[in-house]
Design a protein around this motif. Structure first.
Motif, PDB file in Angstrom:
ATOM      1  N   VAL A  41     -33.756   5.880 -32.128  1.00 30.10           N
ATOM      2  CA  VAL A  41     -33.297   6.507 -33.372  1.00 30.10           C
ATOM      3  C   VAL A  41     -32.266   5.628 -34.069  1.00 30.10           C
ATOM      4  N   MET A  42     -31.356   5.019 -33.278  1.00 33.72           N
ATOM      5  CA  MET A  42     -30.327   4.189 -33.899  1.00 33.72           C
ATOM      6  C   MET A  42     -30.950   2.992 -34.607  1.00 33.72           C
ATOM      7  N   PHE A  43     -31.952   2.372 -33.945  1.00 31.40           N
ATOM      8  CA  PHE A  43     -32.601   1.230 -34.584  1.00 31.40           C
ATOM      9  C   PHE A  43     -33.329   1.671 -35.842  1.00 31.40           C
ATOM     10  N   ALA A  44     -33.935   2.870 -35.779  1.00 29.85           N
ATOM     11  CA  ALA A  44     -34.637   3.361 -36.972  1.00 29.85           C
ATOM     12  C   ALA A  44     -33.660   3.492 -38.128  1.00 29.85           C
ATOM     13  N   ILE A  45     -32.470   4.020 -37.851  1.00 31.77           N
ATOM     14  CA  ILE A  45     -31.477   4.206 -38.912  1.00 31.77           C
ATOM     15  C   ILE A  45     -31.043   2.855 -39.474  1.00 31.77           C
ATOM     16  N   SER A 249     -43.727  17.911 -44.235  1.00 34.12           N
ATOM     17  CA  SER A 249     -42.404  18.019 -44.844  1.00 34.12           C
ATOM     18  C   SER A 249     -41.367  18.018 -43.730  1.00 34.12           C
ATOM     19  N   GLY A 250     -40.127  17.945 -44.121  1.00 34.80           N
ATOM     20  CA  GLY A 250     -39.043  18.049 -43.158  1.00 34.80           C
ATOM     21  C   GLY A 250     -39.136  17.010 -42.064  1.00 34.80           C
ATOM     22  N   MET A 251     -38.807  17.407 -40.844  1.00 34.08           N
ATOM     23  CA  MET A 251     -38.719  16.452 -39.757  1.00 34.08           C
ATOM     24  C   MET A 251     -40.089  15.949 -39.321  1.00 34.08           C
ATOM     25  N   HIS A 252     -41.153  16.724 -39.583  1.00 30.31           N
ATOM     26  CA  HIS A 252     -42.489  16.230 -39.236  1.00 30.31           C
ATOM     27  C   HIS A 252     -42.812  14.982 -40.048  1.00 30.31           C
ATOM     28  N   PHE A 253     -42.463  15.029 -41.332  1.00 31.76           N
ATOM     29  CA  PHE A 253     -42.603  13.811 -42.135  1.00 31.76           C
ATOM     30  C   PHE A 253     -41.660  12.744 -41.606  1.00 31.76           C
ATOM     31  N   GLY A 254     -40.455  13.194 -41.213  1.00 30.80           N
ATOM     32  CA  GLY A 254     -39.470  12.258 -40.682  1.00 30.80           C
ATOM     33  C   GLY A 254     -40.005  11.488 -39.490  1.00 30.80           C
ATOM     34  N   PHE A 255     -40.792  12.156 -38.624  1.00 29.62           N
ATOM     35  CA  PHE A 255     -41.355  11.469 -37.459  1.00 29.62           C
ATOM     36  C   PHE A 255     -42.279  10.335 -37.904  1.00 29.62           C
ATOM     37  N   TYR A 257     -42.186   8.765 -40.666  1.00 31.73           N
ATOM     38  CA  TYR A 257     -41.371   7.773 -41.341  1.00 31.73           C
ATOM     39  C   TYR A 257     -40.662   6.884 -40.321  1.00 31.73           C
ATOM     40  N   VAL A 258     -40.037   7.547 -39.344  1.00 31.08           N
ATOM     41  CA  VAL A 258     -39.316   6.811 -38.299  1.00 31.08           C
ATOM     42  C   VAL A 258     -40.289   5.965 -37.492  1.00 31.08           C
ATOM     43  N   ALA A 259     -41.466   6.545 -37.172  1.00 30.68           N
ATOM     44  CA  ALA A 259     -42.429   5.801 -36.358  1.00 30.68           C
ATOM     45  C   ALA A 259     -42.917   4.575 -37.107  1.00 30.68           C
ATOM     46  N   GLU A 260     -43.085   4.693 -38.429  1.00 28.98           N
ATOM     47  CA  GLU A 260     -43.533   3.534 -39.193  1.00 28.98           C
ATOM     48  C   GLU A 260     -42.490   2.417 -39.108  1.00 28.98           C
ATOM     49  N   PHE A 261     -41.219   2.791 -39.269  1.00 25.16           N
ATOM     50  CA  PHE A 261     -40.169   1.777 -39.206  1.00 25.16           C
ATOM     51  C   PHE A 261     -40.061   1.196 -37.817  1.00 25.16           C
ATOM     52  N   MET A 262     -40.189   2.070 -36.787  1.00 20.59           N
ATOM     53  CA  MET A 262     -40.035   1.553 -35.440  1.00 20.59           C
ATOM     54  C   MET A 262     -41.223   0.711 -35.047  1.00 20.59           C
ATOM     55  N   ASN A 263     -42.406   1.012 -35.604  1.00 24.72           N
ATOM     56  CA  ASN A 263     -43.540   0.131 -35.324  1.00 24.72           C
ATOM     57  C   ASN A 263     -43.276  -1.256 -35.878  1.00 24.72           C
ATOM     58  N   LEU A 264     -42.610  -1.302 -37.014  1.00 28.30           N
ATOM     59  CA  LEU A 264     -42.236  -2.607 -37.561  1.00 28.30           C
ATOM     60  C   LEU A 264     -41.281  -3.318 -36.606  1.00 28.30           C
ATOM     61  N   PHE A 265     -40.312  -2.560 -36.099  1.00 32.62           N
ATOM     62  CA  PHE A 265     -39.368  -3.146 -35.139  1.00 32.62           C
ATOM     63  C   PHE A 265     -40.102  -3.651 -33.904  1.00 32.62           C
ATOM     64  N   ILE A 266     -41.078  -2.848 -33.441  1.00 31.33           N
ATOM     65  CA  ILE A 266     -41.798  -3.216 -32.222  1.00 31.33           C
ATOM     66  C   ILE A 266     -42.633  -4.473 -32.456  1.00 31.33           C
ATOM     67  N   VAL A 267     -43.309  -4.522 -33.606  1.00 32.15           N
ATOM     68  CA  VAL A 267     -44.115  -5.708 -33.924  1.00 32.15           C
ATOM     69  C   VAL A 267     -43.222  -6.948 -33.945  1.00 32.15           C
ATOM     70  N   ALA A 268     -42.059  -6.798 -34.599  1.00 32.82           N
ATOM     71  CA  ALA A 268     -41.142  -7.937 -34.676  1.00 32.82           C
ATOM     72  C   ALA A 268     -40.593  -8.265 -33.292  1.00 32.82           C
ATOM     73  N   GLY A 269     -40.312  -7.223 -32.494  1.00 33.11           N
ATOM     74  CA  GLY A 269     -39.785  -7.446 -31.152  1.00 33.11           C
ATOM     75  C   GLY A 269     -40.781  -8.179 -30.276  1.00 33.11           C
ATOM     76  N   ILE A 270     -42.060  -7.790 -30.365  1.00 32.47           N
ATOM     77  CA  ILE A 270     -43.075  -8.465 -29.557  1.00 32.47           C
ATOM     78  C   ILE A 270     -43.235  -9.908 -30.039  1.00 32.47           C
ATOM     79  N   ALA A 271     -43.190 -10.090 -31.368  1.00 27.99           N
ATOM     80  CA  ALA A 271     -43.291 -11.457 -31.897  1.00 27.99           C
ATOM     81  C   ALA A 271     -42.160 -12.311 -31.365  1.00 27.99           C
TER      82      ALA A 271
END
Lengths: 358, 148, 169
Positions: A41-45, A249-255, A257-271
């Motif tokens: 969550v912190m990385f997502a933020i 809506s609400g936190m379901h959308f938030g999930f 959203y967060v997952a999209e950002f964290m997937n970016l982090f994961i892709v970059a992390g694996i790279a």
């Protein structure tokens, strides 16, 4: 280099001293899960803030500046807003699947996140087939997207979901080939061993031409895998309102959203793990004093620095190129990336057999 | 066969063109940002001279204006923003009576800043200035008397 | 100590799998059935991970999760709206289903009771990657190169067929 396993072993020993080993195991599981989710969550933020600032800079703007100094508290305000919003249920939708879908997406992304090596000994899941497990865990995120699109009972969502399915299944192939190129080079699939093998030089330098080509293909395919521009046609705003998460809506959308950002982090992390050495500092064989100086910088900072650099590159790509059409997406993958990737794998195998890698 | 249309040529040329795009945005990334941070930058901000924010009458030190109360501005205004109240004043020296401006009322809330009134004025008595911070809490405060 | 933790995880996974399997066959909506099937497959992968056979666990996730994606797309796109909700079942079908599942259970129980498990050959270290790789590609006894090649020819035939169908005339 500081080894984090000394801390974890000490905690493990402490827990085993005060309680039976079974209970200690349980407590450790909970602790590790808590730490992983918190870090997630912190990385997502951090990433949402970074995305806004970087996007603004590419468009000659300043980005959020009002909430807190330099807008630092903006993301917290947004998260708070999202938490207190109502979760709407849709008429004639499949309620069970509708509510399940965001959790599947987040589950896949958290599982993959746990495989990233943040530092020496700072690694949650370290199997002997680590890379393969990363592929497997990241592959079922698309299920959540398909379910979300289908269960929303909305044609825009459905089109977005099917586009996403086609895109993610195709680009997974390229990612697999790129990872395979590195596995061929290093001869191991375990993540800690992969990082260890880069002690005397990162793979992108050791593997020269084939590694660089694999890195570029990996970045393109990874960008497609995260459904971000120029591959954001599953959620193309101008055509599909918001694609597969239109009805959330609400936190379901938030999930999502967060997952999209964290997937970016994961892709970059694996790279950064596979090509740029993970937490391993920049070592040049021969320059011992230089290597010692580099060793003083902690591994976590090396890993995060490399990862955020790759993230920045991906954001640069995102804010430069326009969205591709679906036929362009598919032909880029099947006519260009896959053949070039396969050829590259062949070149890498040849290099390894002939001993042309350093 | 044209090299640009072969498979390899297409890969190379598309990479080149993508790099051009990336270069453009990279330059943009490092250029100074154009965002104006409005309430903080009141002292340094630059508002163009010809920005039309509010109608005013140029008054001399005695509070006199150049208006001859011809009413052209009021007639040209598409929105009826301007109302002119006049009175007849007899000149003491010549004994002729003359129409003189009594009250020039300008409704800022109706104005669409088309500048027709300024263009039509034969004496250049009215003009627009660039003082744009005109927000008030009451609509009636937008109706302004321009002459003194 | 170690055994009972394993037992706990095993029973958790087994309960999840059994519940998901029952839900998969009793639900009347095909998309839900497919999703419950996914959880059964995840449970199986969990069992492999429990046995430290991580390679098969990852294969289980990657192949079957991919398979479920295909099922989703088929279920959502190719099956008409009328067939998505299966509510009408004749009694004969019901009986046949019960018979089939009962015989499956009988076979499984027979095998479990009559098999002697080779527990002493079990290692908790997991199989090294190179062993798996050379077994897949080896030509010696108990190696799988023939299966591998046969499967790849099958997949090639599928791909050629798909291209033939998808190609513009």
């Amino acid at each position: 280099m500081f080894d984090f396993s000394t801390i974890t072993t000490a905690i493990d020993q402490f827990l085993r001293d005060i309680m039976p080993s079974q209970a200690a195991l349980l407590v450790e599981c909970v602790l590790v899960a808590l730490c992983a989710v918190l870090a997630y969550v912190m990385f997502a933020i951090v990433m949402i803030f970074m995305e806004r600032k970087v996007c603004a800079a590419f468009q000659c703007r300043l980005g959020p500046m009002r909430v807190g100094p330099w807008g630092l508290l903006q993301v917290f305000a947004d998260v708070f807003k999202m938490l207190i919003k109502e979760i709407i249920s849709i008429n004639n939708s499949d309620k069970v699947l509708y509510n399940l879908a965001p959790y599947l997406v987040v589950m896949s992304s958290v599982l993959t996140f746990c495989c990233l090596p943040f530092g020496e000994g700072l690694l949650v899941l370290d199997f002997n087939i680590g890379i393969f497990f990363i592929m497997a865990a990241s592959s079922f995120g698309v299920l959540g997207i398909l379910l979300a699109g289908w269960s929303s009972n909305n044609k825009f969502s459905m089109i977005g979901a099917v586009r996403s399915g086609a895109q993610m299944i195709s680009y997974e192939l390229s990612i697999g080939i790129c990872l395979l190129t590195i596995v061929v080079m290093s001869g191991t699939m375990q993540i800690s061993e992969l990082v260890e093998a880069q002690r005397d030089g990162w793979f992108i330098f050791k593997g020269h031409l084939p590694a660089v080509i694999a890195f570029i293909i990996y970045l393109i395919a990874g960008n497609a895998e995260t459904n971000r521009a120029p591959f954001d046609l599953p959620e193309a705003e101008s055509e599909l309102t918001a694609g597969f998460h239109t009805e959330y809506s609400g936190m379901h959308f938030g999930f999502f959203y967060v997952a999209e950002f964290m997937n970016l982090f994961i892709v970059a992390g694996i790279a950064s793990t596979l090509f740029l050495g993970g937490w391993m500092p920049l070592h040049i064989s021969g320059f011992d004093s230089f290597n010692t100086i580099m060793d003083y910088i902690p591994g976590v900072i090396w890993f995060l620095g490399k990862t955020f650099f790759v993230i920045w590159v991906l954001m640069w790509i995102r804010w430069t190129f326009p969205r591709l059409r679906i036929d362009q997406v598919v032909s880029l993958e099947w006519k260009y990336l896959v053949p070039i990737g396969l050829l590259n794998l062949l070149i890498m195998t040849l290099c390894v057999v002939m001993g042309w890698i350093f | 066969m044209d090299f640009k249309k072969t498979y390899i040529g297409r890969v190379i040329y598309s990479l080149v063109s993508l790099t051009t795009g990336l270069k453009t945005t990279l330059i943009e990334f490092f250029t100074p940002k154009v965002t104006e941070q409005y309430p903080e930058n009141r002292k340094t901000q630059h508002i163009s001279e010809r920005h039309r924010a509010m109608l005013y009458m140029s008054l001399d030190e005695n509070g006199n204006n150049k208006c001859i109360a011809c009413g052209l501005c009021a007639n040209t205004c598409p929105n009826g923003t301007i109302t002119i109240k006049t009175k007849m004043v007899t000149d003491e020296e010549t004994g002729k009576s003359k129409k003189v401006l009594e009250e020039y009322t300008y409704d800022l809330g109706c104005c669409m800043f088309c500048q027709l009134c300024v263009n039509v004025c034969p004496k250049d008595a009215i003009a627009f200035n660039n003082k744009y911070e005109n927000a008030v809490f009451d609509r009636s405060k937008l109706v302004i008397k321009l002459n003194k | 100590m170690e055994m009972s933790t394993n037992l706990l995880i095993f029973s958790g996974l087994a309960l999840l799998m059994a519940a998901a399997a029952i839900a998969a066959v009793t639900t009347s909506r095909i998309m839900r059935a497919v999703t419950y099937l996914l959880f059964v497959l995840f449970g199986t992968a969990g069992l492999y991970f429990m046995l430290h056979y991580t390679f098969l666990g990852a294969v289980q996730i990657i192949v079957y999760a991919g398979g479920i994606v295909v099922l989703f797309i088929f279920a959502a796109l190719l099956i008409g709206k009328g067939i998505i909700d299966v509510t009408h079942t004749s009694k004969l079908r019901y009986l046949a289903g019960v018979l089939a599942s009962m015989s499956g259970l009988a076979i499984a129980l027979y095998l479990i009771v009559n098999t002697t498990f080779i527990t002493d050959k079990f290692t908790t270290d997991g199989v090294p990657m190179t062993v798996v790789g050379s077994a897949l590609m080896g030509t010696a006894k108990h190696n799988y190169v023939l299966t591998f090649e046969v499967l790849s020819i099958l997949l090639l035939a599928c791909m050629v067929g798909a291209i033939m169908i998808a190609r513009k005339k």
